[in-house]
Scaffold this motif. Structure first.
Motif, PDB file in Angstrom:
ATOM      1  N   SER A   1      26.830  24.643  48.517  1.00  0.00           N
ATOM      2  CA  SER A   1      25.967  25.587  49.232  1.00  0.00           C
ATOM      3  C   SER A   1      25.060  24.850  50.220  1.00  0.00           C
ATOM      4  CB  SER A   1      25.154  26.437  48.257  1.00  0.00           C
ATOM      5  OG  SER A   1      24.414  25.597  47.417  1.00  0.00           O
ATOM      6  N   GLU A   2      24.648  23.636  49.886  1.00  0.00           N
ATOM      7  CA  GLU A   2      23.796  22.884  50.832  1.00  0.00           C
ATOM      8  C   GLU A   2      24.542  22.548  52.118  1.00  0.00           C
ATOM      9  OE1 GLU A   2      22.475  20.546  47.283  1.00  0.00           O
ATOM     10  OE2 GLU A   2      23.125  22.629  47.296  1.00  0.00           O
TER      11      GLU A   2
ATOM     12  N   ILE B   1      32.875  31.972  45.157  1.00  0.00           N
ATOM     13  CA  ILE B   1      32.594  31.818  46.586  1.00  0.00           C
ATOM     14  C   ILE B   1      31.270  32.491  46.981  1.00  0.00           C
ATOM     15  CG2 ILE B   1      33.441  32.427  48.888  1.00  0.00           C
ATOM     16  CD1 ILE B   1      35.363  30.494  47.842  1.00  0.00           C
ATOM     17  N   LYS B   2      31.134  33.757  46.606  1.00  0.00           N
ATOM     18  CA  LYS B   2      29.973  34.526  47.053  1.00  0.00           C
ATOM     19  C   LYS B   2      28.675  33.919  46.512  1.00  0.00           C
ATOM     20  CE  LYS B   2      28.001  38.432  48.725  1.00  0.00           C
ATOM     21  NZ  LYS B   2      26.702  38.477  48.112  1.00  0.00           N
ATOM     22  N   LYS B   3      28.750  33.411  45.300  1.00  0.00           N
ATOM     23  CA  LYS B   3      27.577  32.789  44.691  1.00  0.00           C
ATOM     24  C   LYS B   3      27.105  31.588  45.528  1.00  0.00           C
ATOM     25  CE  LYS B   3      26.380  31.519  40.024  1.00  0.00           C
ATOM     26  NZ  LYS B   3      26.941  31.122  38.737  1.00  0.00           N
ATOM     27  N   ILE B   4      28.068  30.809  46.003  1.00  0.00           N
ATOM     28  CA  ILE B   4      27.739  29.639  46.822  1.00  0.00           C
ATOM     29  C   ILE B   4      27.119  30.098  48.143  1.00  0.00           C
ATOM     30  CG2 ILE B   4      28.734  27.675  48.078  1.00  0.00           C
ATOM     31  CD1 ILE B   4      30.885  27.623  45.750  1.00  0.00           C
ATOM     32  N   VAL B   5      27.706  31.153  48.707  1.00  0.00           N
ATOM     33  CA  VAL B   5      27.174  31.694  49.967  1.00  0.00           C
ATOM     34  C   VAL B   5      25.754  32.224  49.742  1.00  0.00           C
ATOM     35  CG1 VAL B   5      27.470  33.510  51.706  1.00  0.00           C
ATOM     36  CG2 VAL B   5      29.450  32.207  50.909  1.00  0.00           C
ATOM     37  N   ASP B   6      25.572  32.971  48.652  1.00  0.00           N
ATOM     38  CA  ASP B   6      24.237  33.524  48.380  1.00  0.00           C
ATOM     39  C   ASP B   6      23.196  32.416  48.280  1.00  0.00           C
ATOM     40  OD1 ASP B   6      25.000  36.168  48.433  1.00  0.00           O
ATOM     41  OD2 ASP B   6      25.416  36.269  46.283  1.00  0.00           O
ATOM     42  N   ALA B   7      23.566  31.324  47.598  1.00  0.00           N
ATOM     43  CA  ALA B   7      22.618  30.203  47.465  1.00  0.00           C
ATOM     44  C   ALA B   7      22.327  29.587  48.828  1.00  0.00           C
ATOM     45  CB  ALA B   7      23.189  29.159  46.511  1.00  0.00           C
TER      46      ALA B   7
ATOM     47  N   LEU C   1      22.529  31.000  51.749  1.00  0.00           N
ATOM     48  CA  LEU C   1      21.844  31.894  52.691  1.00  0.00           C
ATOM     49  C   LEU C   1      20.367  32.112  52.348  1.00  0.00           C
ATOM     50  CD1 LEU C   1      24.527  34.554  53.677  1.00  0.00           C
ATOM     51  CD2 LEU C   1      24.078  32.290  54.622  1.00  0.00           C
ATOM     52  N   GLN C   2      19.956  31.652  51.183  1.00  0.00           N
ATOM     53  CA  GLN C   2      18.517  31.713  50.872  1.00  0.00           C
ATOM     54  C   GLN C   2      17.707  30.957  51.911  1.00  0.00           C
ATOM     55  OE1 GLN C   2      17.879  30.422  46.882  1.00  0.00           O
ATOM     56  NE2 GLN C   2      18.471  32.419  46.061  1.00  0.00           N
TER      57      GLN C   2
END
Ligand code: WTA
Length: 657
Positions: free
Chosen positions: A174-175, A204-210, A212-213
């Motif tokens: 995510s970083e 996938i979505k979890k990584i994106v959510d992290a 996009l914070q």
């Protein structure tokens, strides 16, 4: 030395097959075609190719302007061309039912064929959704998707409306995703709920959510439903792909775009600093994607191409998406891994889908070789005409394995050299014309002039049997234009080191027959007592040992010899030996016997795995630093597939000193 190895004639399927190769039957045909495409003829030749290969909405009058001297390269600058139209509409009109995409899902048996007319509808719908969100030509759209067929539609939807896609390989953390989304300032991200790979679910979505914070600029997220798993949802921002695309029209007219309009940004790591956003533009990139696919793979109308790379890398961009579709043939989107559920997976895919072309990386070949031949023997691989290798020098052992067990001495093997920056293949054999030597990337593509330069003086080394750094004279259409919002970085890294040339960063040898051998990154060359050694050559020697699966060699400073050779070796799982010390001796003898005493590794470490990027590239930098006693300066490890291996390597090296 490796240059004196076997020479392989043009194989039967290219000599006597139903399709006559475009360039053949021998090297004279290549030399003639190449001579007609360079020097004073270059602009005329490229102009003709561009007119014959692509549909131009507004024809160009100027073929090329600018050059490497000033870093202002442009191709077909007054022409207008749309990549999505060229990859989809042309074929959807002519052959609407023809297969565009063969989608092979993670589970065997889970496959689909998508026709060109279906693809046109999906591309149009996604393009219309993006437009409804106010995406304008020149805006960036970040894509973080698994290997599903809809990913292709996402690329082409952007291209259709002139949005610049910035695809991030869906194995990045995510970083890494956050940094890339922020660097290119995307307002829109396209992703999925989950992915499936090797029988496992990827969140996938979890990584994106992290990610996009910390991406305040992102307003919209389009979410493809791949698995139907539970995901968290940000109301107002997140929208389902299937719901949004159901609301819009099935057709979206393509935008009129100048040839130099940016098509995509792709981030790549250099040896220093943060990843560079390499920028490719539309007309030139697409032309070379189409031409290299056609000529290097000798692709014909009814061929079925199988590139096993991930779409998140340049190989996937060019040889899954743009190259095959710009030629109107079928391309494969392979969601799984070479060993799921068994090491027969690739061969089953080729057999099931009757693929004519198979394109992979040496690391995968070595992995499969380690599992043994019996996995490949059962499959019918008689449809294969050309097999490609890319990403790193292919050691002769792996080349022969491909030739003997996959091509079965009937298909051609092309070792293709290119880079994110070059966009498309720049050095490779022409399968119907050239006798191959295992390990030689061979000859420059048409219209391109490779040069070997003396690394110190920058002087061009003329003639054969010379070794230097690999550069290119003059420009060609698909060379990247810049680093996103950092043109100076582009100039400094690639154009200033040797004025007038594009500098690849790789060393190369041109042998007595004029064949080019890529020696690896310049910083991978080891000089021991004045002997120049190629890491890949020593690795090839190590891998000749029965027990060795993979080897990575690095140079370390040495008081006496300048540098010394250190080798990291992984063993085949079923290999039995009588203790490490004896085996290490055997390996040293293997290198001595294959290359010479000067190449003998000073240290050989047996390790369970090598540090690799998620795309399978061995990160020698890490081993170099650890051996140099600089384990506290390992730098960015975010691209490592398995970071835990670093500790194992540290322990092994510490124990050996
Ligand atoms: C290496 C991947 C030897 C090379 C397409 C280059 C190769 C870097 C080959 C680019 C090959 C790629 N033989 N080395 N056939 N293909 N390389 O940007 O060092 O991920 O500079 O592009 O991979 O890596 P990139």
């Amino acid at each position: 030395m490796s240059e004196s190895v076997s020479v392989h004639p043009v194989p039967p399927r290219l000599q006597n097959g139903s399709e006559v190769p475009y360039i053949g039957p021998n090297i004279e045909a290549y030399k003639k075609a190449h001579a007609e495409s360079i020097g004073p003829n270059a602009d005329k030749w490229w102009g003709k190719m561009a007119r014959e290969t692509l549909h131009w909405d507004i024809p160009f009058h100027t073929v090329k302007s600018g050059g490497f001297e000033h870093g202002d390269v442009s191709w077909f600058p007054d022409g207008y061309v749309n990549a999505s139209y060229n990859c989809v509409d042309r074929w959807a009109h002519r052959t609407p039912d023809k297969t565009a995409i063969i989608y092979e899902g993670d589970e065997p048996g889970q496959h689909l064929e998508i026709s060109y007319s279906q693809l046109l509808r999906e591309v149009s719908r996604v393009a219309n959704v993006l437009k409804s969100w106010g995406v304008q030509p020149g805006d960036t759209v970040s894509i973080y998707l698994p290997m599903t067929w809809q990913s292709v539609a996402a690329f082409l939807a952007c291209a259709r409306i002139g949005a610049v896609h910035a695809v991030v390989f869906a194995g990045f953390s995510s970083e890494s995703l956050r940094d890339r989304v922020n660097d290119c300032k995307s307002r829109v991200v396209i992703t999925s709920d989950e992915g499936r790979r090797g029988g496992k679910t990827v969140n996938i979505k979890k990584i994106v959510d992290a990610a996009l914070q910390d991406c305040p600029g992102v307003e919209h997220v389009l979410v493809l439903q791949r698995t139907g798993g539970e995901v968290s949802w940000t109301a107002g921002r997140d929208k389902w792909w299937h719901e949004e695309t159901a609301k819009v029209s099935n057709f979206c007219p393509h935008a009129l775009l100048p040839a130099e309009h940016p098509l995509f940004i792709l981030y790549t790591s250099g040896s220093t600093g943060k990843p560079k956003g390499i920028v490719h533009t539309t007309g030139g990139y697409l032309l070379n994607a189409a031409l290299t696919l056609k000529y290097v793979f000798d692709v014909h109308e009814n061929d079925r191409f199988g590139c096993m790379a991930d779409m998140g890398w340049i190989t996937g961009h060019t040889y899954i998406v743009y190259g095959p579709l710009a030629n109107g043939i079928a391309t494969t989107v392979f969601e799984s891994t070479p060993v799921y559920p068994t090491p027969a997976r690739f061969w089953d895919v080729i057999d099931t889908h009757k693929l004519t072309h198979f394109y992979t990386a040496p690391t995968a070949v070595r992995l499969l070789r380690r599992h043994g031949e019996h996995w490949v023997e059962k499959a019918d691989l008689s449809t294969l005409r050309v097999i490609g290798s890319v990403g790193e020098p292919i050691n002769p052992e792996a080349w022969h394995w491909l030739n003997d067990h996959v091509g079965r001495k009937q298909a051609a093997i092309v070792d293709t050299f290119f880079q994110t920056e070059t966009g498309t293949i720049v050095v490779a054999p022409f399968p119907g014309a050239i006798e191959c030597k295992p390990g030689a990337a061979t000859v420059p593509f048409l219209g391109m002039e490779a040069a070997l330069l003396d690394p110190v003086t920058g002087k061009e080394l003329e003639g054969n049997d010379v070794e230097g750094v690999l550069a290119f004279k003059g420009s060609w259409p698909s060379i990247a234009r810049t680093v996103w919002q950092d043109h100076n970085r582009w100039l400094d890294a690639y154009l200033k080191p040797y004025p007038g040339y594009y500098f690849t960063g790789d060393g190369a040898h041109r042998d007595q027959d004029g064949y080019i051998w890529i020696k690896g990154r310049v910083d991978d060359v080891i000089n021991v007592s004045g002997h120049r050694l190629s890491t890949s050559e020593i690795e090839s020697a190590l891998i000749l040992h029965d027990g060795v699966a993979e080897a990575a060699v690095i140079g370390a400073n040495d008081e006496i010899t300048g540098q010394s050779v250190h080798a990291f070796v992984t063993l085949k799982p079923d290999f039995e030996h009588n203790g490490e010390a004896g085996l290490v001796k055997e390996l040293a003898v293997q290198v001595r016997a294959t290359i010479g005493p000067f190449a003998t590794p000073k240290k050989i470490y047996l390790v369970p795995d090598l540090p690799k990027t998620r795309s399978g590239k061995i990160m020698r930098r890490i081993m170099r630093k650890v051996v140099a006693g600089e384990a506290d300066q390992l730098g960015d490890l975010s691209t490592l597939a398995d970071p835990s291996i670093v500790e194992v390597i540290k322990d092994k090296v510490a124990a050996a000193h």
